[in-house]
Design an enzyme around this catalytic site. Structure first.
Site, PDB file in Angstrom:
ATOM      1  N   HIS A   1       0.867  -1.174   0.000  1.00 52.50           N
ATOM      2  CA  HIS A   1       0.000   0.000   0.000  1.00 52.50           C
ATOM      3  C   HIS A   1       0.902   1.220   0.000  1.00 52.50           C
ATOM      4  CE1 HIS A   1      -3.300   2.377   2.408  1.00 52.50           C
ATOM      5  NE2 HIS A   1      -3.031   2.913   1.237  1.00 52.50           N
TER       6      HIS A   1
ATOM      7  N   ASP B   1      -9.660  -0.765   4.722  1.00 54.01           N
ATOM      8  CA  ASP B   1      -8.421  -0.604   5.499  1.00 54.01           C
ATOM      9  C   ASP B   1      -8.583   0.503   6.533  1.00 54.01           C
ATOM     10  OD1 ASP B   1      -5.812  -0.443   6.377  1.00 54.01           O
ATOM     11  OD2 ASP B   1      -4.963   0.150   4.443  1.00 54.01           O
TER      12      ASP B   1
END
Ligand code: DX5
Ligand code: ZN
Length: 228
Positions: free
Chosen positions: A69, A178
Protein backbone atom coordinates in the site's frame (compact mmCIF):
# COMPACT_ATOMS: atom_id res chain seq x y z
CA UNK A 1 -23.54 -7.81 0.51
CA UNK A 2 -20.65 -10.01 -0.59
CA UNK A 3 -21.64 -13.69 -0.23
CA UNK A 4 -18.29 -15.46 -0.81
CA UNK A 5 -15.47 -16.12 1.65
CA UNK A 6 -13.98 -13.05 3.29
CA UNK A 7 -10.21 -12.72 3.06
CA UNK A 8 -7.97 -11.29 5.78
CA UNK A 9 -4.94 -9.13 5.02
CA UNK A 10 -2.96 -8.56 8.23
CA UNK A 11 -1.16 -5.21 8.18
CA UNK A 12 2.37 -5.52 9.53
CA UNK A 13 2.35 -1.86 10.54
CA UNK A 14 1.06 -3.10 13.91
CA UNK A 15 3.48 -6.05 14.15
CA UNK A 16 6.48 -6.30 16.45
CA UNK A 17 9.25 -5.34 14.05
CA UNK A 18 11.84 -7.17 16.12
CA UNK A 19 9.94 -10.41 15.37
CA UNK A 20 8.53 -9.52 11.97
CA UNK A 21 9.28 -12.80 10.16
CA UNK A 22 7.85 -14.83 13.02
CA UNK A 23 4.68 -12.74 13.14
CA UNK A 24 4.14 -13.03 9.39
CA UNK A 25 4.58 -16.83 9.60
CA UNK A 26 2.05 -16.91 12.42
CA UNK A 27 -0.45 -14.99 10.30
CA UNK A 28 0.15 -17.33 7.35
CA UNK A 29 -0.42 -20.38 9.53
CA UNK A 30 -3.61 -18.84 10.91
CA UNK A 31 -5.06 -18.52 7.40
CA UNK A 32 -4.15 -15.02 6.19
CA UNK A 33 -4.89 -14.51 2.52
CA UNK A 34 -2.14 -11.91 1.95
CA UNK A 35 0.21 -9.66 3.92
CA UNK A 36 -0.46 -5.92 3.79
CA UNK A 37 2.65 -3.71 3.78
CA UNK A 38 2.03 -0.02 4.56
CA UNK A 39 4.58 2.27 2.96
CA UNK A 40 4.54 5.91 4.15
CA UNK A 41 6.86 8.71 3.11
CA UNK A 42 6.20 11.51 5.63
CA UNK A 43 4.88 13.64 2.76
CA UNK A 44 1.78 12.05 1.26
CA UNK A 45 0.87 11.14 4.84
CA UNK A 46 2.28 12.63 8.07
CA UNK A 47 4.19 9.52 9.10
CA UNK A 48 7.16 7.42 7.96
CA UNK A 49 7.00 3.63 8.02
CA UNK A 50 8.94 1.22 5.83
CA UNK A 51 10.46 0.77 2.39
CA UNK A 52 11.22 -1.95 -0.16
CA UNK A 53 13.89 -3.51 2.06
CA UNK A 54 11.12 -4.89 4.31
CA UNK A 55 9.41 -6.53 1.33
CA UNK A 56 12.74 -7.99 0.27
CA UNK A 57 13.34 -9.44 3.76
CA UNK A 58 9.85 -10.91 3.99
CA UNK A 59 9.85 -12.45 0.52
CA UNK A 60 11.66 -15.66 1.54
CA UNK A 61 9.71 -15.90 4.80
CA UNK A 62 6.21 -16.43 3.39
CA UNK A 63 4.44 -17.88 0.40
CA UNK A 64 1.58 -15.41 0.84
CA UNK A 65 1.20 -12.55 -1.63
CA UNK A 66 2.76 -9.33 -0.34
CA UNK A 67 0.50 -6.41 -1.14
CA UNK A 68 2.12 -3.02 -0.91
CA UNK A 69 0.00 0.00 0.00
CA UNK A 70 1.91 2.99 -1.32
CA UNK A 71 1.04 6.06 0.75
CA UNK A 72 3.70 8.08 -1.00
CA UNK A 73 3.95 11.03 -3.38
CA UNK A 74 5.08 10.09 -6.89
CA UNK A 75 4.55 6.33 -6.61
CA UNK A 76 5.78 5.93 -10.21
CA UNK A 77 9.34 6.48 -8.95
CA UNK A 78 9.18 3.39 -6.73
CA UNK A 79 7.07 0.83 -8.62
CA UNK A 80 10.03 -1.06 -10.06
CA UNK A 81 11.87 -1.13 -6.75
CA UNK A 82 8.92 -2.72 -4.94
CA UNK A 83 8.24 -5.11 -7.81
CA UNK A 84 11.86 -6.25 -7.76
CA UNK A 85 11.83 -6.58 -3.97
CA UNK A 86 8.97 -9.11 -4.29
CA UNK A 87 5.66 -7.24 -4.00
CA UNK A 88 2.84 -9.15 -5.67
CA UNK A 89 0.45 -6.24 -5.84
CA UNK A 90 0.87 -2.51 -5.73
CA UNK A 91 -1.91 -0.31 -4.38
CA UNK A 92 -1.78 3.32 -5.47
CA UNK A 93 -3.87 6.24 -4.27
CA UNK A 94 -6.22 8.19 -6.53
CA UNK A 95 -5.44 11.34 -4.52
CA UNK A 96 -2.60 13.44 -5.81
CA UNK A 97 -2.00 11.33 -8.90
CA UNK A 98 -2.62 13.34 -12.05
CA UNK A 99 -1.91 10.38 -14.30
CA UNK A 100 -3.46 7.44 -12.51
CA UNK A 101 -4.17 5.56 -15.73
CA UNK A 102 -0.47 5.65 -16.62
CA UNK A 103 0.56 4.47 -13.14
CA UNK A 104 -1.91 1.60 -13.34
CA UNK A 105 -0.57 0.56 -16.77
CA UNK A 106 2.99 0.69 -15.42
CA UNK A 107 2.13 -1.69 -12.58
CA UNK A 108 0.49 -4.05 -15.07
CA UNK A 109 3.54 -3.89 -17.33
CA UNK A 110 5.63 -5.05 -14.35
CA UNK A 111 3.40 -8.13 -14.19
CA UNK A 112 1.91 -7.22 -10.81
CA UNK A 113 -1.64 -6.96 -9.53
CA UNK A 114 -2.82 -3.39 -9.28
CA UNK A 115 -5.24 -1.70 -6.93
CA UNK A 116 -6.55 1.83 -6.62
CA UNK A 117 -7.06 3.33 -3.16
CA UNK A 118 -9.49 6.10 -2.22
CA UNK A 119 -9.45 8.15 0.99
CA UNK A 120 -12.55 8.62 3.18
CA UNK A 121 -13.50 11.98 1.61
CA UNK A 122 -13.04 10.80 -1.98
CA UNK A 123 -16.24 9.75 -3.74
CA UNK A 124 -16.72 6.31 -5.29
CA UNK A 125 -17.49 7.93 -8.65
CA UNK A 126 -13.78 8.64 -9.36
CA UNK A 127 -13.32 4.88 -9.82
CA UNK A 128 -15.73 4.46 -12.68
CA UNK A 129 -13.33 4.88 -15.61
CA UNK A 130 -10.34 3.14 -14.02
CA UNK A 131 -12.26 0.13 -12.67
CA UNK A 132 -11.97 -2.01 -15.84
CA UNK A 133 -8.16 -1.78 -15.50
CA UNK A 134 -7.70 -2.80 -11.87
CA UNK A 135 -7.66 -6.04 -9.87
CA UNK A 136 -8.79 -4.45 -6.65
CA UNK A 137 -10.19 -1.33 -5.05
CA UNK A 138 -9.14 -0.32 -1.54
CA UNK A 139 -11.55 1.93 0.33
CA UNK A 140 -9.83 3.65 3.25
CA UNK A 141 -12.02 3.55 6.33
CA UNK A 142 -9.67 5.89 8.23
CA UNK A 143 -7.48 8.72 6.97
CA UNK A 144 -4.22 7.05 5.94
CA UNK A 145 -1.07 7.54 7.98
CA UNK A 146 -1.53 5.72 11.28
CA UNK A 147 -2.68 2.41 12.69
CA UNK A 148 -5.21 1.99 15.49
CA UNK A 149 -7.52 4.83 14.45
CA UNK A 150 -11.30 4.81 14.76
CA UNK A 151 -13.33 3.44 11.87
CA UNK A 152 -15.14 6.22 9.95
CA UNK A 153 -18.76 5.10 9.65
CA UNK A 154 -19.64 7.48 6.80
CA UNK A 155 -17.55 5.26 4.50
CA UNK A 156 -20.19 2.50 4.68
CA UNK A 157 -22.56 3.88 1.99
CA UNK A 158 -19.51 4.37 -0.24
CA UNK A 159 -18.47 0.73 0.21
CA UNK A 160 -22.00 -0.21 -0.89
CA UNK A 161 -21.69 1.97 -4.00
CA UNK A 162 -18.28 0.53 -4.88
CA UNK A 163 -19.70 -3.01 -4.50
CA UNK A 164 -22.47 -2.10 -6.93
CA UNK A 165 -19.99 -0.63 -9.41
CA UNK A 166 -17.76 -3.70 -9.20
CA UNK A 167 -20.69 -6.06 -9.74
CA UNK A 168 -21.74 -4.06 -12.79
CA UNK A 169 -18.38 -3.14 -14.33
CA UNK A 170 -15.71 -5.55 -13.07
CA UNK A 171 -17.05 -8.65 -11.32
CA UNK A 172 -14.19 -10.47 -9.61
CA UNK A 173 -12.41 -7.26 -8.62
CA UNK A 174 -11.55 -7.37 -4.90
CA UNK A 175 -13.13 -4.76 -2.63
CA UNK A 176 -10.76 -4.25 0.28
CA UNK A 177 -11.19 -1.97 3.28
CA UNK A 178 -8.42 -0.60 5.50
CA UNK A 179 -8.46 1.10 8.88
CA UNK A 180 -10.23 0.49 12.17
CA UNK A 181 -11.34 -3.01 11.21
CA UNK A 182 -12.06 -5.20 14.23
CA UNK A 183 -14.70 -7.70 15.34
CA UNK A 184 -17.24 -4.88 15.72
CA UNK A 185 -16.70 -3.18 12.36
CA UNK A 186 -15.95 -6.30 10.27
CA UNK A 187 -19.63 -7.34 10.01
CA UNK A 188 -20.56 -3.79 8.92
CA UNK A 189 -18.07 -3.65 6.04
CA UNK A 190 -18.84 -7.19 4.90
CA UNK A 191 -22.55 -6.39 4.95
CA UNK A 192 -21.76 -3.32 2.82
CA UNK A 193 -19.88 -5.45 0.28
CA UNK A 194 -16.20 -5.69 1.25
CA UNK A 195 -14.52 -9.05 0.60
CA UNK A 196 -10.97 -8.34 1.82
CA UNK A 197 -10.33 -6.88 5.27
CA UNK A 198 -7.03 -5.25 6.22
CA UNK A 199 -6.45 -5.34 9.96
CA UNK A 200 -3.37 -4.24 11.88
CA UNK A 201 -3.93 -3.61 15.56
CA UNK A 202 -6.92 -5.99 15.75
CA UNK A 203 -4.56 -8.82 14.69
CA UNK A 204 -1.04 -7.99 15.88
CA UNK A 205 -2.16 -6.00 18.92
CA UNK A 206 -4.46 -8.67 20.33
CA UNK A 207 -3.46 -9.94 23.78
CA UNK A 208 -4.54 -13.49 22.90
CA UNK A 209 -2.27 -13.62 19.86
CA UNK A 210 -2.47 -13.52 16.09
CA UNK A 211 -4.31 -16.81 15.49
CA UNK A 212 -7.03 -16.13 18.09
CA UNK A 213 -7.52 -12.61 16.75
CA UNK A 214 -7.86 -13.81 13.16
CA UNK A 215 -10.35 -16.48 14.19
CA UNK A 216 -12.44 -13.84 15.97
CA UNK A 217 -12.37 -11.54 12.93
CA UNK A 218 -13.40 -14.36 10.59
CA UNK A 219 -16.25 -15.31 12.92
CA UNK A 220 -17.42 -11.68 13.05
CA UNK A 221 -17.29 -11.38 9.26
CA UNK A 222 -19.20 -14.67 8.97
CA UNK A 223 -21.98 -13.31 11.17
CA UNK A 224 -22.73 -10.63 8.58
CA UNK A 225 -22.96 -13.23 5.83
CA UNK A 226 -25.33 -15.49 7.76
CA UNK A 227 -27.37 -12.45 8.86
CA UNK A 228 -27.17 -13.47 12.55
C1 DX5 B 1 -3.38 3.24 7.71
C2 DX5 B 1 -2.86 1.95 7.08
C3 DX5 B 1 -3.51 0.73 7.59
C4 DX5 B 1 -3.27 0.46 9.06
C5 DX5 B 1 -4.46 -0.23 9.60
O1 DX5 B 1 -2.78 4.31 7.12
O2 DX5 B 1 -3.06 1.98 5.67
O3 DX5 B 1 -3.19 -0.41 6.82
O4 DX5 B 1 -2.15 -0.31 9.30
O5 DX5 B 1 -4.30 -0.33 10.96
P1 DX5 B 1 -5.51 -0.66 11.94
O6 DX5 B 1 -6.08 -1.99 11.50
O7 DX5 B 1 -4.84 -0.73 13.27
O8 DX5 B 1 -6.50 0.45 11.81
ZN1 ZN C 1 -2.87 0.10 4.48
Amino acid sequence: MYKGAVKLAPSILAADFARLGEQVKEAEKAGADRIHVDVMDGHFVPNISMGAVIVQSLRPVTRLPLETHLMISDPDLFLEEFAEAGSDSLLVHWEGNNNLHRTVQRVKALGKHVGVVINPATPASVLEEILPDVDQVLVMTVNPGFGAQHFIHTTLPKIRRVRQMIDEIKPGCDLEVDGGIDATTAPLVVEAGANVLVAGSAIFGDSEGVAAAMKRLQAAAGKARSGK
